[in-house]
Design a protein around this motif. Structure first.
Motif, PDB file in Angstrom:
ATOM      1  N   LEU A 130      -4.355 -22.425   8.292  1.00 59.88           N
ATOM      2  CA  LEU A 130      -3.884 -23.778   8.035  1.00 59.88           C
ATOM      3  C   LEU A 130      -4.961 -24.674   7.437  1.00 59.88           C
ATOM      4  O   LEU A 130      -4.667 -25.579   6.661  1.00 59.88           O
ATOM      5  CB  LEU A 130      -3.338 -24.393   9.317  1.00 59.88           C
ATOM      6  N   LYS A 131      -6.207 -24.425   7.785  1.00 63.42           N
ATOM      7  CA  LYS A 131      -7.319 -25.192   7.215  1.00 63.42           C
ATOM      8  C   LYS A 131      -7.604 -24.769   5.780  1.00 63.42           C
ATOM      9  O   LYS A 131      -8.370 -25.414   5.072  1.00 63.42           O
ATOM     10  CB  LYS A 131      -8.574 -24.993   8.072  1.00 63.42           C
ATOM     11  N   ASN A 132      -6.966 -23.660   5.359  1.00 64.86           N
ATOM     12  CA  ASN A 132      -7.219 -23.063   4.040  1.00 64.86           C
ATOM     13  C   ASN A 132      -8.679 -22.632   3.905  1.00 64.86           C
ATOM     14  O   ASN A 132      -9.261 -22.626   2.822  1.00 64.86           O
ATOM     15  CB  ASN A 132      -6.854 -24.023   2.913  1.00 64.86           C
ATOM     16  N   ASP A 133      -9.248 -22.257   5.053  1.00 67.08           N
ATOM     17  CA  ASP A 133     -10.636 -21.790   5.102  1.00 67.08           C
ATOM     18  C   ASP A 133     -10.646 -20.289   4.814  1.00 67.08           C
ATOM     19  O   ASP A 133     -10.884 -19.460   5.690  1.00 67.08           O
ATOM     20  CB  ASP A 133     -11.219 -22.090   6.485  1.00 67.08           C
ATOM     21  N   ILE A 134     -10.358 -19.947   3.572  1.00 67.35           N
ATOM     22  CA  ILE A 134     -10.131 -18.555   3.202  1.00 67.35           C
ATOM     23  C   ILE A 134     -10.877 -18.218   1.911  1.00 67.35           C
ATOM     24  O   ILE A 134     -11.275 -19.111   1.163  1.00 67.35           O
ATOM     25  CB  ILE A 134      -8.617 -18.266   2.996  1.00 67.35           C
ATOM     26  N   GLU A 135     -11.065 -16.946   1.708  1.00 62.80           N
ATOM     27  CA  GLU A 135     -11.686 -16.456   0.481  1.00 62.80           C
ATOM     28  C   GLU A 135     -10.743 -15.484  -0.202  1.00 62.80           C
ATOM     29  O   GLU A 135     -10.036 -14.720   0.454  1.00 62.80           O
ATOM     30  CB  GLU A 135     -13.006 -15.744   0.799  1.00 62.80           C
ATOM     31  N   ASP A 136     -10.735 -15.521  -1.514  1.00 67.72           N
ATOM     32  CA  ASP A 136      -9.954 -14.529  -2.254  1.00 67.72           C
ATOM     33  C   ASP A 136     -10.614 -13.169  -2.110  1.00 67.72           C
ATOM     34  O   ASP A 136     -11.836 -13.045  -2.117  1.00 67.72           O
ATOM     35  CB  ASP A 136      -9.862 -14.917  -3.735  1.00 67.72           C
ATOM     36  N   GLU A 137      -9.790 -12.152  -1.961  1.00 67.27           N
ATOM     37  CA  GLU A 137     -10.271 -10.787  -1.837  1.00 67.27           C
ATOM     38  C   GLU A 137      -9.639  -9.939  -2.933  1.00 67.27           C
ATOM     39  O   GLU A 137      -8.545 -10.245  -3.416  1.00 67.27           O
ATOM     40  CB  GLU A 137      -9.889 -10.204  -0.467  1.00 67.27           C
ATOM     41  N   ASN A 138     -10.321  -8.880  -3.304  1.00 70.36           N
ATOM     42  CA  ASN A 138      -9.744  -7.920  -4.246  1.00 70.36           C
ATOM     43  C   ASN A 138      -8.942  -6.910  -3.437  1.00 70.36           C
ATOM     44  O   ASN A 138      -9.492  -5.947  -2.900  1.00 70.36           O
ATOM     45  CB  ASN A 138     -10.848  -7.233  -5.050  1.00 70.36           C
ATOM     46  N   LEU A 139      -7.626  -7.136  -3.337  1.00 67.27           N
ATOM     47  CA  LEU A 139      -6.804  -6.284  -2.491  1.00 67.27           C
ATOM     48  C   LEU A 139      -6.583  -4.904  -3.090  1.00 67.27           C
ATOM     49  O   LEU A 139      -6.295  -3.951  -2.359  1.00 67.27           O
ATOM     50  CB  LEU A 139      -5.470  -6.972  -2.209  1.00 67.27           C
ATOM     51  N   VAL A 140      -6.730  -4.788  -4.398  1.00 65.66           N
ATOM     52  CA  VAL A 140      -6.651  -3.454  -5.021  1.00 65.66           C
ATOM     53  C   VAL A 140      -7.811  -2.594  -4.520  1.00 65.66           C
ATOM     54  O   VAL A 140      -7.636  -1.416  -4.169  1.00 65.66           O
ATOM     55  CB  VAL A 140      -6.661  -3.550  -6.557  1.00 65.66           C
ATOM     56  N   GLU A 141      -9.007  -3.193  -4.461  1.00 69.56           N
ATOM     57  CA  GLU A 141     -10.161  -2.461  -3.935  1.00 69.56           C
ATOM     58  C   GLU A 141      -9.960  -2.111  -2.464  1.00 69.56           C
ATOM     59  O   GLU A 141     -10.302  -1.009  -2.031  1.00 69.56           O
ATOM     60  CB  GLU A 141     -11.437  -3.284  -4.112  1.00 69.56           C
ATOM     61  N   TRP A 142      -9.407  -3.028  -1.695  1.00 64.89           N
ATOM     62  CA  TRP A 142      -9.113  -2.749  -0.293  1.00 64.89           C
ATOM     63  C   TRP A 142      -8.123  -1.596  -0.169  1.00 64.89           C
ATOM     64  O   TRP A 142      -8.281  -0.718   0.688  1.00 64.89           O
ATOM     65  CB  TRP A 142      -8.539  -3.996   0.380  1.00 64.89           C
ATOM     66  N   ARG A 143      -7.079  -1.623  -0.998  1.00 64.74           N
ATOM     67  CA  ARG A 143      -6.079  -0.558  -0.970  1.00 64.74           C
ATOM     68  C   ARG A 143      -6.719   0.802  -1.213  1.00 64.74           C
ATOM     69  O   ARG A 143      -6.458   1.773  -0.494  1.00 64.74           O
ATOM     70  CB  ARG A 143      -5.014  -0.823  -2.048  1.00 64.74           C
ATOM     71  N   GLU A 144      -7.597   0.881  -2.202  1.00 63.69           N
ATOM     72  CA  GLU A 144      -8.245   2.153  -2.529  1.00 63.69           C
ATOM     73  C   GLU A 144      -9.190   2.590  -1.406  1.00 63.69           C
ATOM     74  O   GLU A 144      -9.294   3.782  -1.095  1.00 63.69           O
ATOM     75  CB  GLU A 144      -9.013   2.033  -3.852  1.00 63.69           C
ATOM     76  N   LYS A 145      -9.858   1.628  -0.780  1.00 64.45           N
ATOM     77  CA  LYS A 145     -10.798   1.943   0.293  1.00 64.45           C
ATOM     78  C   LYS A 145     -10.075   2.498   1.519  1.00 64.45           C
ATOM     79  O   LYS A 145     -10.595   3.371   2.227  1.00 64.45           O
ATOM     80  CB  LYS A 145     -11.580   0.673   0.654  1.00 64.45           C
ATOM     81  N   ILE A 160       0.825  -1.203   0.000  1.00 68.90           N
ATOM     82  CA  ILE A 160       0.000   0.000   0.000  1.00 68.90           C
ATOM     83  C   ILE A 160       0.865   1.261   0.000  1.00 68.90           C
ATOM     84  O   ILE A 160       0.617   2.205  -0.731  1.00 68.90           O
ATOM     85  CB  ILE A 160      -0.904   0.074   1.249  1.00 68.90           C
ATOM     86  N   VAL A 161       1.869   1.261   0.877  1.00 70.15           N
ATOM     87  CA  VAL A 161       2.697   2.442   1.093  1.00 70.15           C
ATOM     88  C   VAL A 161       4.153   2.000   1.180  1.00 70.15           C
ATOM     89  O   VAL A 161       4.453   0.968   1.786  1.00 70.15           O
ATOM     90  CB  VAL A 161       2.291   3.165   2.402  1.00 70.15           C
ATOM     91  N   GLU A 162       5.064   2.770   0.574  1.00 74.70           N
ATOM     92  CA  GLU A 162       6.499   2.560   0.764  1.00 74.70           C
ATOM     93  C   GLU A 162       7.085   3.839   1.345  1.00 74.70           C
ATOM     94  O   GLU A 162       7.089   4.883   0.699  1.00 74.70           O
ATOM     95  CB  GLU A 162       7.196   2.220  -0.554  1.00 74.70           C
ATOM     96  N   VAL A 163       7.565   3.750   2.577  1.00 73.74           N
ATOM     97  CA  VAL A 163       8.055   4.918   3.303  1.00 73.74           C
ATOM     98  C   VAL A 163       9.549   4.770   3.591  1.00 73.74           C
ATOM     99  O   VAL A 163      10.090   3.667   3.543  1.00 73.74           O
ATOM    100  CB  VAL A 163       7.275   5.110   4.623  1.00 73.74           C
ATOM    101  N   PRO A 164      10.247   5.882   3.902  1.00 73.48           N
ATOM    102  CA  PRO A 164      11.699   5.818   4.089  1.00 73.48           C
ATOM    103  C   PRO A 164      12.162   5.336   5.461  1.00 73.48           C
ATOM    104  O   PRO A 164      13.365   5.140   5.658  1.00 73.48           O
ATOM    105  CB  PRO A 164      12.139   7.271   3.858  1.00 73.48           C
ATOM    106  N   ASN A 165      11.240   5.158   6.420  1.00 72.12           N
ATOM    107  CA  ASN A 165      11.676   4.679   7.726  1.00 72.12           C
ATOM    108  C   ASN A 165      10.576   3.883   8.418  1.00 72.12           C
ATOM    109  O   ASN A 165       9.417   3.888   7.991  1.00 72.12           O
ATOM    110  CB  ASN A 165      12.162   5.833   8.622  1.00 72.12           C
ATOM    111  N   ARG A 166      10.956   3.208   9.476  1.00 71.29           N
ATOM    112  CA  ARG A 166      10.035   2.303  10.170  1.00 71.29           C
ATOM    113  C   ARG A 166       8.952   3.058  10.934  1.00 71.29           C
ATOM    114  O   ARG A 166       7.817   2.583  11.052  1.00 71.29           O
ATOM    115  CB  ARG A 166      10.832   1.394  11.124  1.00 71.29           C
ATOM    116  N   TYR A 167       9.294   4.236  11.446  1.00 72.86           N
ATOM    117  CA  TYR A 167       8.310   5.018  12.205  1.00 72.86           C
ATOM    118  C   TYR A 167       7.099   5.359  11.348  1.00 72.86           C
ATOM    119  O   TYR A 167       5.953   5.172  11.768  1.00 72.86           O
ATOM    120  CB  TYR A 167       8.962   6.298  12.745  1.00 72.86           C
TER     121      TYR A 167
END
Length: 263
Positions: free
Chosen positions: A170-185, A140-147
């Motif tokens: 571990l159960k692979n009980d997961i759903e695919d998400e649109n992470l681009v949409e999450w990023r914009e939100k 989402i973000v690339e910053v120059p320091n850890r703070y």
């Protein structure tokens, strides 16, 4: 064949299928080659990853005295918003803190059991995502320091999770998400100090773990209590070894244990 050494988190190599390697002091074991084979893991003793003495492990592979003394176990490791090297303020060792905190850091979204926000050094992408068992992730973000990464994570976790449910992962009980949409939100919640570092155009990274069979009811192996475990290895995800009887063993949470592995 028998190997012996102190456990450290498995090294990984991303590809069509993630490759896992266990450093056993004088040998590297390609764990992928052990899939569908029976292996035995036995606890021998403790060995602190810092002082190398036979002392009970407290946290992160370190004995209690080292954990509260060495710079790479300080609070800012787990809570990057506490970083102060950019201000020239020392916590435990300013030279070390500058060497880590003043490098480019990534704030990311990863989907392992659910969508979560996290922080890692830029050079740790995608290793950090692999270690968490994320099947998809995005910067989402690339910053120059850890703070700056830390305060961004704090702001975003008000609107998205920051923990992984290890059983669900571990159960692979997961759903695919649109992470681009999450990023914009989530863009609107980035602190003013970090807004200029928002990554506008990128895509998800997808990760493929070497798992032949997922557990339905994973049960965690306590090697210190059990002393020895034998089982058929059927998968590796995150830093977990998955066995046919649904026993799972978190290598990273057992760092500092000296073990023997029989194949």
């Amino acid at each position: 064949m028998q190997y012996q050494g102190v456990l450290k988190k498995m090294k990984t190599e991303n590809g069509d299928e993630i490759q896992y390697y266990l450093d056993m002091n004088t040998d590297f074991i390609n764990m992928n080659q052990l899939l569908n084979k029976e292996i035995s893991i036995s606890f021998i003793k403790y060995e602190c990853l810092n002082c190398h003495l036979e002392k009970e492990i407290y946290r992160q592979g370190f004995c209690k005295s080292c954990f509260f003394d060495i710079p790479n176990a300080a609070d800012w490791i787990m809570r990057p918003e506490l970083s102060q090297a950019h201000l020239g303020i020392e916590d435990r060792d300013l030279a070390y803190e500058k060497s880590v905190q003043l490098k480019p850091h990534i704030v990311y979204l990863a989907n392992s059991s659910n969508v979560k926000v996290g922080v890692t050094r830029k050079g740790q992408v995608p290793t950090r995502w692999i270690d968490q068992g994320a099947h998809e992730a995005i910067e989402i973000v690339e910053v120059p320091n850890r703070y700056l990464a830390g305060i961004t994570e704090v702001a975003l976790k008000e609107h998205v999770g920051d923990k992984t449910n290890w059983r669900k992962m571990l159960k692979n009980d997961i759903e695919d998400e649109n992470l681009v949409e999450w990023r914009e939100k989530l863009k609107q919640y980035i602190p003013d100090e970090a807004k200029e570092y928002f990554i506008e155009n990128n895509s998800e990274t997808n990760l493929n773990f070497p798992v032949h069979k997922y557990p339905v009811k994973p049960k965690s192996l306590n090697l210190i209590k059990t002393q020895k475990f034998t089982g058929k290895l059927v998968g590796i995800k995150g830093q977990y070894l998955i066995f046919e009887d649904e026993t799972v063993f978190n290598v990273r949470s057992n760092e500092g244990l000296v073990v023997s592995i029989d194949i």
